[in-house]
Write a protein that holds these residues in place. Sequence first.
Motif, PDB file in Angstrom:
ATOM      1  N   ARG A 168       4.253  -1.225  -7.962  1.00  0.00           N
ATOM      2  CA  ARG A 168       4.423  -0.318  -9.107  1.00  0.00           C
ATOM      3  C   ARG A 168       3.962  -0.959 -10.405  1.00  0.00           C
ATOM      4  NH1 ARG A 168      10.461   1.684  -7.193  1.00  0.00           N
ATOM      5  NH2 ARG A 168       9.747   2.984  -5.439  1.00  0.00           N
ATOM      6  N   GLY A 169       4.220  -2.267 -10.540  1.00  0.00           N
ATOM      7  CA  GLY A 169       3.733  -2.962 -11.724  1.00  0.00           C
ATOM      8  C   GLY A 169       2.222  -2.992 -11.787  1.00  0.00           C
ATOM      9  N   ALA A 170       1.559  -3.208 -10.629  1.00  0.00           N
ATOM     10  CA  ALA A 170       0.104  -3.197 -10.595  1.00  0.00           C
ATOM     11  C   ALA A 170      -0.445  -1.817 -10.943  1.00  0.00           C
ATOM     12  CB  ALA A 170      -0.388  -3.634  -9.211  1.00  0.00           C
ATOM     13  N   ALA A 171       0.219  -0.780 -10.470  1.00  0.00           N
ATOM     14  CA  ALA A 171      -0.225   0.582 -10.784  1.00  0.00           C
ATOM     15  C   ALA A 171      -0.135   0.845 -12.281  1.00  0.00           C
ATOM     16  CB  ALA A 171       0.625   1.592 -10.014  1.00  0.00           C
ATOM     17  N   GLN A 172       0.913   0.380 -12.924  1.00  0.00           N
ATOM     18  CA  GLN A 172       1.038   0.573 -14.372  1.00  0.00           C
ATOM     19  C   GLN A 172      -0.048  -0.185 -15.133  1.00  0.00           C
ATOM     20  OE1 GLN A 172       5.040  -0.774 -14.966  1.00  0.00           O
ATOM     21  NE2 GLN A 172       5.967   1.202 -14.449  1.00  0.00           N
ATOM     22  N   SER A 173      -0.309  -1.427 -14.699  1.00  0.00           N
ATOM     23  CA  SER A 173      -1.353  -2.215 -15.369  1.00  0.00           C
ATOM     24  C   SER A 173      -2.717  -1.573 -15.194  1.00  0.00           C
ATOM     25  CB  SER A 173      -1.355  -3.642 -14.800  1.00  0.00           C
ATOM     26  OG  SER A 173      -0.125  -4.282 -15.033  1.00  0.00           O
ATOM     27  N   ALA A 174      -2.988  -1.080 -13.990  1.00  0.00           N
ATOM     28  CA  ALA A 174      -4.274  -0.435 -13.745  1.00  0.00           C
ATOM     29  C   ALA A 174      -4.426   0.821 -14.606  1.00  0.00           C
ATOM     30  CB  ALA A 174      -4.405  -0.094 -12.268  1.00  0.00           C
ATOM     31  N   HIS A 222      -7.788  -3.581  -9.955  1.00  0.00           N
ATOM     32  CA  HIS A 222      -8.545  -4.815  -9.773  1.00  0.00           C
ATOM     33  C   HIS A 222      -7.639  -5.882  -9.160  1.00  0.00           C
ATOM     34  CE1 HIS A 222     -11.990  -3.288 -11.958  1.00  0.00           C
ATOM     35  NE2 HIS A 222     -11.198  -2.949 -12.979  1.00  0.00           N
ATOM     36  N   PRO A 223      -8.224  -6.928  -8.567  1.00  0.00           N
ATOM     37  CA  PRO A 223      -7.406  -8.012  -8.004  1.00  0.00           C
ATOM     38  C   PRO A 223      -6.445  -8.623  -9.011  1.00  0.00           C
ATOM     39  CG  PRO A 223      -9.660  -8.198  -7.227  1.00  0.00           C
ATOM     40  CD  PRO A 223      -9.654  -7.105  -8.250  1.00  0.00           C
ATOM     41  N   ASP A 224      -6.881  -8.729 -10.285  1.00  0.00           N
ATOM     42  CA  ASP A 224      -5.989  -9.324 -11.289  1.00  0.00           C
ATOM     43  C   ASP A 224      -4.719  -8.500 -11.474  1.00  0.00           C
ATOM     44  OD1 ASP A 224      -7.689 -11.404 -11.684  1.00  0.00           O
ATOM     45  OD2 ASP A 224      -8.616 -10.591 -13.506  1.00  0.00           O
ATOM     46  N   HIS A 225      -4.820  -7.176 -11.334  1.00  0.00           N
ATOM     47  CA  HIS A 225      -3.623  -6.333 -11.436  1.00  0.00           C
ATOM     48  C   HIS A 225      -2.651  -6.651 -10.312  1.00  0.00           C
ATOM     49  CE1 HIS A 225      -6.517  -3.330 -13.517  1.00  0.00           C
ATOM     50  NE2 HIS A 225      -5.924  -4.090 -14.424  1.00  0.00           N
ATOM     51  N   ILE A 226      -3.192  -6.847  -9.112  1.00  0.00           N
ATOM     52  CA  ILE A 226      -2.347  -7.138  -7.946  1.00  0.00           C
ATOM     53  C   ILE A 226      -1.668  -8.484  -8.116  1.00  0.00           C
ATOM     54  CG2 ILE A 226      -2.369  -7.504  -5.454  1.00  0.00           C
ATOM     55  CD1 ILE A 226      -4.774  -5.576  -5.345  1.00  0.00           C
ATOM     56  N   SER A 255       0.823  -1.205   0.000  1.00  0.00           N
ATOM     57  CA  SER A 255       0.000   0.000   0.000  1.00  0.00           C
ATOM     58  C   SER A 255       0.861   1.261   0.000  1.00  0.00           C
ATOM     59  CB  SER A 255      -0.931  -0.013   1.214  1.00  0.00           C
ATOM     60  OG  SER A 255      -1.741   1.134   1.235  1.00  0.00           O
ATOM     61  N   ASP A 256       1.956   1.256   0.787  1.00  0.00           N
ATOM     62  CA  ASP A 256       2.855   2.415   0.809  1.00  0.00           C
ATOM     63  C   ASP A 256       3.505   2.630  -0.550  1.00  0.00           C
ATOM     64  OD1 ASP A 256       2.257   2.848   3.442  1.00  0.00           O
ATOM     65  OD2 ASP A 256       4.031   1.824   4.218  1.00  0.00           O
ATOM     66  N   ALA A 257       3.909   1.535  -1.206  1.00  0.00           N
ATOM     67  CA  ALA A 257       4.563   1.665  -2.509  1.00  0.00           C
ATOM     68  C   ALA A 257       3.576   2.072  -3.593  1.00  0.00           C
ATOM     69  CB  ALA A 257       5.243   0.343  -2.889  1.00  0.00           C
ATOM     70  N   TYR A 258       2.306   1.657  -3.460  1.00  0.00           N
ATOM     71  CA  TYR A 258       1.292   2.001  -4.472  1.00  0.00           C
ATOM     72  C   TYR A 258       1.020   3.497  -4.467  1.00  0.00           C
ATOM     73  CZ  TYR A 258      -3.006   1.741  -7.215  1.00  0.00           C
ATOM     74  OH  TYR A 258      -3.965   1.925  -8.175  1.00  0.00           O
ATOM     75  N   GLY A 259       0.926   4.075  -3.266  1.00  0.00           N
ATOM     76  CA  GLY A 259       0.848   5.527  -3.144  1.00  0.00           C
ATOM     77  C   GLY A 259      -0.446   6.175  -3.531  1.00  0.00           C
ATOM     78  N   ALA A 260      -1.515   5.404  -3.700  1.00  0.00           N
ATOM     79  CA  ALA A 260      -2.821   5.977  -4.060  1.00  0.00           C
ATOM     80  C   ALA A 260      -3.899   5.248  -3.257  1.00  0.00           C
ATOM     81  CB  ALA A 260      -3.077   5.838  -5.561  1.00  0.00           C
ATOM     82  N   PRO A 261      -5.063   5.857  -3.082  1.00  0.00           N
ATOM     83  CA  PRO A 261      -6.141   5.181  -2.338  1.00  0.00           C
ATOM     84  C   PRO A 261      -6.553   3.878  -3.031  1.00  0.00           C
ATOM     85  CG  PRO A 261      -6.615   7.521  -2.618  1.00  0.00           C
ATOM     86  CD  PRO A 261      -5.438   7.231  -3.482  1.00  0.00           C
ATOM     87  N   LEU A 262      -6.867   2.857  -2.213  1.00  0.00           N
ATOM     88  CA  LEU A 262      -7.263   1.558  -2.735  1.00  0.00           C
ATOM     89  C   LEU A 262      -8.786   1.438  -2.729  1.00  0.00           C
ATOM     90  CD1 LEU A 262      -4.705  -0.742  -0.863  1.00  0.00           C
ATOM     91  CD2 LEU A 262      -4.540   0.156  -3.181  1.00  0.00           C
ATOM     92  N   PRO A 263      -9.348   0.716  -3.687  1.00  0.00           N
ATOM     93  CA  PRO A 263     -10.787   0.456  -3.648  1.00  0.00           C
ATOM     94  C   PRO A 263     -11.190  -0.222  -2.329  1.00  0.00           C
ATOM     95  CG  PRO A 263      -9.883  -0.148  -5.782  1.00  0.00           C
ATOM     96  CD  PRO A 263      -8.717   0.163  -4.899  1.00  0.00           C
ATOM     97  N   ALA A 264     -12.336   0.154  -1.800  1.00  0.00           N
ATOM     98  CA  ALA A 264     -12.754  -0.344  -0.489  1.00  0.00           C
ATOM     99  C   ALA A 264     -12.991  -1.844  -0.474  1.00  0.00           C
ATOM    100  CB  ALA A 264     -14.009   0.400  -0.036  1.00  0.00           C
ATOM    101  N   ASP A 265     -13.326  -2.439  -1.623  1.00  0.00           N
ATOM    102  CA  ASP A 265     -13.652  -3.864  -1.643  1.00  0.00           C
ATOM    103  C   ASP A 265     -12.431  -4.759  -1.846  1.00  0.00           C
ATOM    104  OD1 ASP A 265     -13.226  -2.915  -4.177  1.00  0.00           O
ATOM    105  OD2 ASP A 265     -14.729  -4.202  -5.135  1.00  0.00           O
ATOM    106  N   LEU A 266     -11.248  -4.198  -1.914  1.00  0.00           N
ATOM    107  CA  LEU A 266     -10.040  -5.009  -2.096  1.00  0.00           C
ATOM    108  C   LEU A 266      -9.486  -5.461  -0.746  1.00  0.00           C
ATOM    109  CD1 LEU A 266      -7.920  -3.320  -4.930  1.00  0.00           C
ATOM    110  CD2 LEU A 266      -9.145  -5.494  -5.010  1.00  0.00           C
ATOM    111  N   ASP A 267      -9.343  -6.770  -0.571  1.00  0.00           N
ATOM    112  CA  ASP A 267      -8.709  -7.326   0.625  1.00  0.00           C
ATOM    113  C   ASP A 267      -7.243  -7.599   0.279  1.00  0.00           C
ATOM    114  OD1 ASP A 267      -7.847  -8.625   2.866  1.00  0.00           O
ATOM    115  OD2 ASP A 267      -9.530 -10.026   2.976  1.00  0.00           O
ATOM    116  N   LEU A 268      -6.404  -6.618   0.478  1.00  0.00           N
ATOM    117  CA  LEU A 268      -5.011  -6.703   0.039  1.00  0.00           C
ATOM    118  C   LEU A 268      -4.256  -7.807   0.764  1.00  0.00           C
ATOM    119  CD1 LEU A 268      -3.273  -5.258  -2.012  1.00  0.00           C
ATOM    120  CD2 LEU A 268      -2.541  -3.662  -0.231  1.00  0.00           C
ATOM    121  N   THR A 269      -4.527  -7.978   2.050  1.00  0.00           N
ATOM    122  CA  THR A 269      -3.841  -9.033   2.812  1.00  0.00           C
ATOM    123  C   THR A 269      -4.138 -10.402   2.237  1.00  0.00           C
ATOM    124  OG1 THR A 269      -3.930  -7.682   4.810  1.00  0.00           O
ATOM    125  CG2 THR A 269      -3.549 -10.046   5.099  1.00  0.00           C
TER     126      THR A 269
END
Length: 477
Positions: free
Chosen positions: A393-399, A407-411, A361-375
């Motif tokens: 950073r790769g997920a941010a580029q894909s998104a 989306h979860p697939d990006h993560i 989350s710190d590396a992503y640097g932007a607010p996350l969708p509320a329905d994402l369970d990152l853990t």
Amino acid sequence: MRSTTDAETETPNPSLRHLLDRAILVEQRIRRAVHARQLTDPNPDDAFRGLYLSDETIHRLLDAGRSLDSAAPDDTDAALLAETEARADAAARTGRPTRLSALAHEFGLSALDVEILLIALIPDLDDRFERFYGYLNDDVTRRRPSIGLALGLCGLSAAEAAARAGLSPQAPLRAGGLLLVEEPDRPFLARALRVPDRVTAHLLGDDTPDPRIVDLLAPWQDVSGVGDPAPLARALASGDPLAYLREDQGGAGTALGASALARAGHGVLGLDLERLARDPHPAEAVRILSREARLTSSGLVCGPIDALIRDKPEVIRLVADTPLPVVLVGRAPWDAAWSSRPPLLLHAPRVEPPARAALWSDAYGAPLPADLDLTRLLSPFLLTPDQITRAARGAAQSAALDGGTLHPDHIRAGARAQNAAGLDRLARRIEPAVGWSDLVLPRAPSPSSANSPPAPATATGSWANGACGRAVAGGAA
């Protein structure tokens, strides 16, 4: 040359003032040496000095030699030196030690070592001294101080064993990479002295790493929540210079080592041993890395040692035996042959799923969708802290490519990409020897055998099912 005062820079800079004040003291001795030479020089304006010897020059050298007695430090120099050092000591007491003083302490330089370093440094601070040194060397093409000239400006005899020993390869100036002695084919006293550009830049206040090692450095930093660095920090602060952190897949060894060094009061210099393993001259790289760490009061965090174990174990020993705090990271058991000093052996924990989510989350640097369970999404992936950063950073580029919504697939894709290259290297592509058209019985089965499996020889021989089938068909089985 003149000293830079605080009023001129508007910001107090005791480090630069200390360096320039010491250089001015050297300048005064050089002025005296030039003046003394002019008094006995039959042709002081000779533009071809050193390219030939006139009769007058030969007689002067035979009769008077090249004495530099008048350039030796005198009482006035001693008084100015004491005043300069008093200012530097006062700055250190206010928490601003000068870089020249810190360098002398870190590398164990004597007062004579500092003088020789300054004599070699001064042409890089003021280009007038190139010509002065060419004049004093009796050779217009030699614009750096020779060993004999440097010793003479310090008031020392060229026959003094202790003075000459200070310029040997094992002496602090040269062993630490602070001074280069060039032209080894010349006689000892005629060899030129040069300060590496990186050392000059450091003394002037520049902390840009040496270009030789930039590609080997890794951005390993102090990261919270990845284990307890306090025990290792206490060991490093108490004088234990070497530690080995053994980690499993997804371990936090590099982050834990960086955290411990920071808590022990050191800077952190990360070394990627996979890149070092590909370096054509690793011993040279390790020497420059050691100098860089000592210049910046840093320790080394190096990993993974697994990249060096098979082909270059001697490089592990070079790194482990550098005279500064070193934290090595790897998965293999420690081998005592890898260092001359026993390391502190510790285990580096994995980054647990909650910590993975926080780092991501710190590396992503932007607010996350509320329905994402990152853990939950990251729990299957055993990633190191730097891999987690790259995955985010790769997920941010894909998104961003897909419209900006994460989306979860990006993560998952960002996490899988961290091990994709390694899995590809380990995988062996298999091309089947047969196709669908080959998987047909040679004749129609009878009703009684329609539900029976084919005989092994038929499946592996007649059907030519892979390499095993070919072996059976050929009688090799």
